[in-house]
Scaffold this motif. Sequence first.
Motif, PDB file in Angstrom:
ATOM      1  N   GLY A  99       0.815  -1.216   0.000  1.00 40.25           N
ATOM      2  CA  GLY A  99       0.000   0.000   0.000  1.00 40.25           C
ATOM      3  C   GLY A  99       0.842   1.257   0.000  1.00 40.25           C
ATOM      4  N   VAL A 100       1.906   1.275   0.805  1.00 43.13           N
ATOM      5  CA  VAL A 100       2.810   2.431   0.837  1.00 43.13           C
ATOM      6  C   VAL A 100       3.503   2.596  -0.513  1.00 43.13           C
ATOM      7  N   ALA A 101       3.973   1.487  -1.083  1.00 43.91           N
ATOM      8  CA  ALA A 101       4.643   1.549  -2.388  1.00 43.91           C
ATOM      9  C   ALA A 101       3.688   2.041  -3.470  1.00 43.91           C
ATOM     10  N   TRP A 102       2.449   1.580  -3.431  1.00 45.24           N
ATOM     11  CA  TRP A 102       1.434   1.999  -4.407  1.00 45.24           C
ATOM     12  C   TRP A 102       1.184   3.502  -4.306  1.00 45.24           C
ATOM     13  N   ALA A 103       1.000   3.999  -3.078  1.00 42.00           N
ATOM     14  CA  ALA A 103       0.718   5.421  -2.886  1.00 42.00           C
ATOM     15  C   ALA A 103       1.902   6.277  -3.325  1.00 42.00           C
ATOM     16  N   ALA A 104       3.116   5.861  -2.947  1.00 39.58           N
ATOM     17  CA  ALA A 104       4.304   6.618  -3.361  1.00 39.58           C
ATOM     18  C   ALA A 104       4.428   6.620  -4.876  1.00 39.58           C
ATOM     19  N   ASN A 105       4.181   5.497  -5.499  1.00 41.94           N
ATOM     20  CA  ASN A 105       4.282   5.378  -6.950  1.00 41.94           C
ATOM     21  C   ASN A 105       3.266   6.277  -7.651  1.00 41.94           C
ATOM     22  N   LYS A 106       2.033   6.303  -7.165  1.00 47.04           N
ATOM     23  CA  LYS A 106       0.995   7.141  -7.767  1.00 47.04           C
ATOM     24  C   LYS A 106       1.355   8.618  -7.682  1.00 47.04           C
ATOM     25  N   LEU A 107       2.126   8.974  -6.638  1.00 46.56           N
ATOM     26  CA  LEU A 107       2.483  10.372  -6.436  1.00 46.56           C
ATOM     27  C   LEU A 107       3.884  10.690  -6.964  1.00 46.56           C
ATOM     28  N   ALA A 108       4.425   9.765  -7.776  1.00 47.02           N
ATOM     29  CA  ALA A 108       5.729   9.957  -8.424  1.00 47.02           C
ATOM     30  C   ALA A 108       6.854  10.142  -7.413  1.00 47.02           C
ATOM     31  N   GLN A 109       6.760   9.410  -6.290  1.00 50.26           N
ATOM     32  CA  GLN A 109       7.803   9.451  -5.285  1.00 50.26           C
ATOM     33  C   GLN A 109       8.428   8.062  -5.118  1.00 50.26           C
ATOM     34  N   LYS A 110       9.467   7.962  -4.301  1.00 48.95           N
ATOM     35  CA  LYS A 110      10.205   6.713  -4.134  1.00 48.95           C
ATOM     36  C   LYS A 110       9.798   6.012  -2.839  1.00 48.95           C
ATOM     37  N   SER A 111      10.017   4.695  -2.817  1.00 46.14           N
ATOM     38  CA  SER A 111       9.729   3.948  -1.585  1.00 46.14           C
ATOM     39  C   SER A 111      10.736   2.816  -1.415  1.00 46.14           C
ATOM     40  N   ILE A 112      11.040   2.527  -0.151  1.00 42.72           N
ATOM     41  CA  ILE A 112      11.891   1.403   0.244  1.00 42.72           C
ATOM     42  C   ILE A 112      11.091   0.568   1.233  1.00 42.72           C
ATOM     43  N   VAL A 113      11.097  -0.729   1.029  1.00 37.82           N
ATOM     44  CA  VAL A 113      10.300  -1.617   1.878  1.00 37.82           C
ATOM     45  C   VAL A 113      11.175  -2.741   2.408  1.00 37.82           C
ATOM     46  N   TYR A 114      11.237  -2.847   3.735  1.00 38.33           N
ATOM     47  CA  TYR A 114      11.944  -3.953   4.380  1.00 38.33           C
ATOM     48  C   TYR A 114      10.929  -5.042   4.752  1.00 38.33           C
ATOM     49  N   MET A 115      11.324  -6.302   4.556  1.00 37.29           N
ATOM     50  CA  MET A 115      10.454  -7.428   4.867  1.00 37.29           C
ATOM     51  C   MET A 115      11.202  -8.446   5.712  1.00 37.29           C
ATOM     52  N   PRO A 116      10.514  -9.170   6.593  1.00 42.51           N
ATOM     53  CA  PRO A 116      11.180 -10.124   7.483  1.00 42.51           C
ATOM     54  C   PRO A 116      11.529 -11.435   6.788  1.00 42.51           C
TER      55      PRO A 116
END
Length: 404
Positions: free
Chosen positions: A128-145
């Motif tokens: 969801g965070v990646a989707w929102a950042a992408n729609k707003l032409a911004q970058k995202s980094i996601v850490y997963m366990p």
Amino acid sequence: MKLEIFTKEQKDKKERYDLSFLNKDVAIEVHNYHNNFPMYEETPFVELKNLSEKIGVKNILVKDESNRFGLNAFKVLGGSYAIGKVIAEKLNMDIKNLDFEKLTSKEVKDKLGDITFITATDGNHGRGVAWAANKLAQKSIVYMPRGSVEERVKNIEKEGATVKVLDMNYDECVREANKLAEEKGYIMVQDTAWDGYEDIPKWIMQGYMTLAWEMYETLQEKNIKPTHVFLQAGVGSFAAATTGFFTNMYKGEDKPSFTIVEPDTVACIYESAIANERVLVGGEHKTIMAGLACGEPNTFGLKVLLDNCEHYIKASDEFAAFGMRVLGNPYRDDKRIISGESGAAPFGAIIKILTDDSFKDVRKKLNINSDSNLIFVSTEGDTDAKNYLDIVWDGKYESTGGRK
């Protein structure tokens, strides 16, 4: 199958945690924000009339979040609203004046420049965070366990995020992401709150109120008063948002009974309820309910839950699997719901309790009868498609025979 229940008597208190941030006005504002997204559609709130009749209750309703914004889970509601609030603050604007067209405009992008949002996730929140950042032409980094399902990793990467699977559990990933955010000036977007980090988690909780508002409006239209609300919890943000909102909307004798359901291997809300204070649960967090595999409760979300929830259940994986099978193979002509491991957990636990006499002692504590209206939220669809089929087709995590 293992299940335990803790019942917390909710006496009148002079001091309760302030629920005004989860009131009707906020819910309407949040709903209006999401409603401005061109891809917004209200998700179904399904009545299971045949199952209700079979088990002897008045109504069973399940909110189906399997197609929220096309992302197969509800989590995008929180992340997208929180990112909107961050941008509004940076622009010195009220979020009421920031619709999707404005958020995605060249004017706003030129003012903001490049922003990197970072988060830790078991899957749905990060997507969801990646989707929102992408729609707003911004970058995202996601850490997963460690142990994260490849399908969930790929789905986040498809939204343009940089994804890193770390050899850590979820709560350790949160700390690692926050460390990088502080070092690099990134913006941490996490629903886990701790001392000194509460604004964004609070906005995420408020973002979830679109879901609660949709349920409330449907219940009003159908003239159904909820008597029992069953909510799954990881860190407790979603559960607290829904509990707080419904507590604000249904006062006094109209207030429904709230029950929290967690995996038995990582039940931090359950343990906190027993201790009546925040309890952290460490370890490997082994459970098929990946979205609930969190050992550190949201600080203020926990206060909402401890003040307003009557029952706390910790249940083994078989209950989630049972819920997935029942929702996916409905009784008679009830509507089918494709629900994932975390989405089906409360439903599976409660329907098993109501239909299996091995759990009749637990049944009595819940005080469910023929006048009861039971509310569930299937928070995700088949986000791990292979495991979904292993459970629904091949009977993985067998759920017969009551307690073992």
